[in-house]
Design a protein around this motif. Structure first.
Motif, PDB file in Angstrom:
ATOM      1  N   SER A  58       0.820  -1.217   0.000  1.00 35.06           N
ATOM      2  CA  SER A  58       0.000   0.000   0.000  1.00 35.06           C
ATOM      3  C   SER A  58       0.850   1.262   0.000  1.00 35.06           C
ATOM      4  O   SER A  58       0.358   2.341  -0.324  1.00 35.06           O
ATOM      5  CB  SER A  58      -0.935   0.010   1.219  1.00 35.06           C
ATOM      6  OG  SER A  58      -1.836  -1.072   1.133  1.00 35.06           O
ATOM      7  N   ALA A 111      -9.104  -0.046  -2.372  1.00 34.46           N
ATOM      8  CA  ALA A 111      -9.483  -1.439  -2.169  1.00 34.46           C
ATOM      9  C   ALA A 111      -8.661  -2.016  -1.026  1.00 34.46           C
ATOM     10  O   ALA A 111      -7.584  -1.512  -0.701  1.00 34.46           O
ATOM     11  CB  ALA A 111      -9.216  -2.253  -3.449  1.00 34.46           C
ATOM     12  N   ILE A 128      -6.391  -5.002  -0.085  1.00 30.16           N
ATOM     13  CA  ILE A 128      -5.626  -6.093  -0.705  1.00 30.16           C
ATOM     14  C   ILE A 128      -5.855  -7.341   0.145  1.00 30.16           C
ATOM     15  O   ILE A 128      -5.658  -7.300   1.372  1.00 30.16           O
ATOM     16  CB  ILE A 128      -4.121  -5.762  -0.742  1.00 30.16           C
ATOM     17  CG1 ILE A 128      -3.868  -4.463  -1.512  1.00 30.16           C
ATOM     18  CG2 ILE A 128      -3.327  -6.923  -1.347  1.00 30.16           C
ATOM     19  CD1 ILE A 128      -2.435  -3.927  -1.379  1.00 30.16           C
TER      20      ILE A 128
END
Ligand SMILES: Cc1cc2nc3c(=O)[nH]c(=O)nc-3n(C[C@H](O)[C@H](O)[C@H](O)COP(=O)(O)OP(=O)(O)OC[C@H]3O[C@@H](n4cnc5c(N)ncnc54)[C@H](O)[C@@H]3O)c2cc1C
Length: 473
Positions: A168, A221, A223
């Motif tokens: 991220s 989103a 992960i």
């Protein structure tokens, strides 16, 4: 932080319902109350104080945003269900990997924190790739992969970070000079979008989503699974510690070895000296399995004032800081970290000025400074300075003994240094304790900002995910 499994958590009181009128989670469903039953979960949603307090804490100990519930998912379906439920009821959701953020980035004030440690299976190790859950720690992946003779091409200095948390933000290390970031070595992701869809994405499938999520700071989103690149691993590391009297001698030597790529690993540090000053150290590694590298060839033209050479097993090298970090973490010190990426041309001036005031105490002991090759960093969410080379400067500050005013002074210091770096064309590596407004994030993304906003509208239209980054207000 220890690896946890679902059994560790059975002590928490499981939630069965949610009252939209009061935003409270309930452990029973009173009749005619207006409360709604939560979806079936394979894991559990808990609201006990210990779980909430842990989810409101991170490595930096500076932000404490209390969620109202913590999900310990037993399956990917649990994440889908909770993200959809959050969309229906106007809740926010943040994933907490290993909680090594420093300023509340994995926290969700009044929302739900998903603790990814309960989804931490290594599904496959192949010669060129691994398939892992997002909650896997790099330490476990590296250990398992090395048993098969393979390893990720790049590793972070500390391996106690989750795969999902690192992908991220980016994932930089001493081998990035040859292989880019961890996100550049990611082949495929399974994600749960902010609007609750489970999607597989890669360079050839749902590419917009793939590019949004890698280095996407959890905005688009969750992960849940990643396929990451592996390659044949060496058995040994020969590690060179080259000392220089001035920081500009260090950066000159680093530029030389970055340009010819003679080492497999390249970093650098300011190391505290007995007289409360710094020595400047080039840290380099050359990997081998049978024949050790030739020292004279590797050290040619570098002219350090001191040289130290050691051979260590490759795993020990990759895992070199784990115990130290665990010890520091146990002290629970405020950690107002700053990581900035400085264009090559501005680096010497900025770090020379910084060193006129920086003390070892302010730096948190060791500070990192090393260059890398920008052309290898290709994932568009990762904001790096223009030009072929930039330097990472990392002030891994720790306030000891804990002192709120001192921590706030250092955060303000971070703000000022970041402003200077930005004015010189630099960026932040986004794991920092900085006061950032939406305007700062717009500046961070520059020309990409409209794409970032569109991706948010497309994948997380109700602004459910990861409020702790503060990007969208
Ligand atoms: C001691 C230490 C050493 C470090 N060394 C390095 C280094 O060498 N190189 C480097 O690049 N970085 C390094 N970092 C920074 C580190 O990579 C980031 O802080 C990383 O985000 C931490 O991983 P984590 O699992 O603790 O993530 P967390 O702090 O739990 O989460 C970070 C962010 O990612 C989000 N997130 C977490 N999991 C997911 C998921 N599955 N899906 C979507 N979003 C998610 C969170 O909500 C949060 O916004 C270091 C940090 C520490 C404390």
């Amino acid at each position: 932080m220890a690896q946890l499994d679902r059994r560790t958590f059975l002590a928490g009181a499981a939630v069965v319902a949610f009252d939209p009128a009061t935003s409270r989670w309930l452990t029973s469903l009173p009749e005619n109350s207006g409360a709604v039953r939560i979806p079936h979960l394979d894991g559990e949603l808990v609201t006990d104080e210990a779980s909430l307090v842990e989810a409101a804490t991170d490595y930096g100990h500076l932000a404490h945003l209390m969620p109202r519930a913590v999900l310990r998912p037993g399956s990917v379906d649990d994440i889908v269900a909770v993200v959809r439920f959050a969309n229906e009821h106007g809740l926010t959701v943040a994933v907490r990997g290993q909680g090594h953020s420093t300023f509340g980035q994995a926290q969700a004030d009044g929302g739900v924190v998903i603790d990814s440690r309960t989804l931490a299976t290594i599904h496959e190790i192949a010669p060129d790739r691994a398939v892992v859950d997002a909650g896997v720690q790099w330490l476990d992946l590296v250990r398992t992969a090395l048993a098969e003779g393979v390893a990720p091409p790049v590793s972070t200095d500390y391996l106690g970070l989750s795969v999902g948390g690192t992908l991220s933000v980016g994932g930089i290390g001493g081998a990035s000079q040859h292989f880019g970031l961890l996100v550049d070595n990611t082949l495929e992701l399974d994600v749960v979008t902010g609007d609750g869809r489970l999607v597989t994405c890669s360079d050839t499938q749902e590419r917009d989503l793939f590019e949004a999520v890698l280095g996407g700071l959890g905005q688009f989103a969750v992960i849940v699974r990643a396929t990451v690149r592996l390659q044949a691993a060496p058995a040994m590391a020969r590690v060179y510690t080259l000392t220089y009297p001035r920081v500009t001698d260090l950066t000159a030597a680093q530029r030389t070895v970055l340009a010819d790529g003679r080492f497999d690993y390249l970093e650098g540090q300011f190391v505290p000296t007995d007289d409360d000053d710094f020595a400047f150290v080039l840290e380099a590694g050359a990997w081998y399995t049978i024949e050790p590298p030739d020292d004279d060839t590797l050290l040619a033209g570098l002219a350090p004032s001191g040289v130290d050479v050691v051979d260590v097993p490759y795993f020990d090298w990759l895992n070199r800081v784990y115990e130290t970090v665990e010890q520091i973490e146990a002290l629970r010190l405020p950690g107002p970290w700053l990581n900035v990426l400085i264009p090559d041309a501005a680096t010497d001036e900025i770090v020379t000025d910084l060193l006129t005031t920086l003390t070892p105490a302010d730096a948190g002991g060791v500070a990192l400074l090393y260059p890398t090759d920008r052309t290898l960093i290709r994932r568009p969410q990762v904001q790096v300075p223009e030009g072929p080379v930039f330097f990472l400067l990392a002030l891994l500050r720790a306030v000891s003994p804990p002192d709120d005013a001192e921590a706030e002074r250092l955060v303000a210091d971070n703000d000022a240094l970041y402003a200077r770096v930005r004015a010189a064309g630099g960026t932040q590596y986004p794991v920092n304790a900085l006061h950032l407004t939406t305007a700062d994030w717009r500046a961070h993304y520059g020309e990409r900002w409209p794409v970032v906003r569109q991706a948010k509208d497309r994948y997380d239209p109700r602004r459910v995910l990861t409020p702790g980054q503060g990007i969208f207000g």
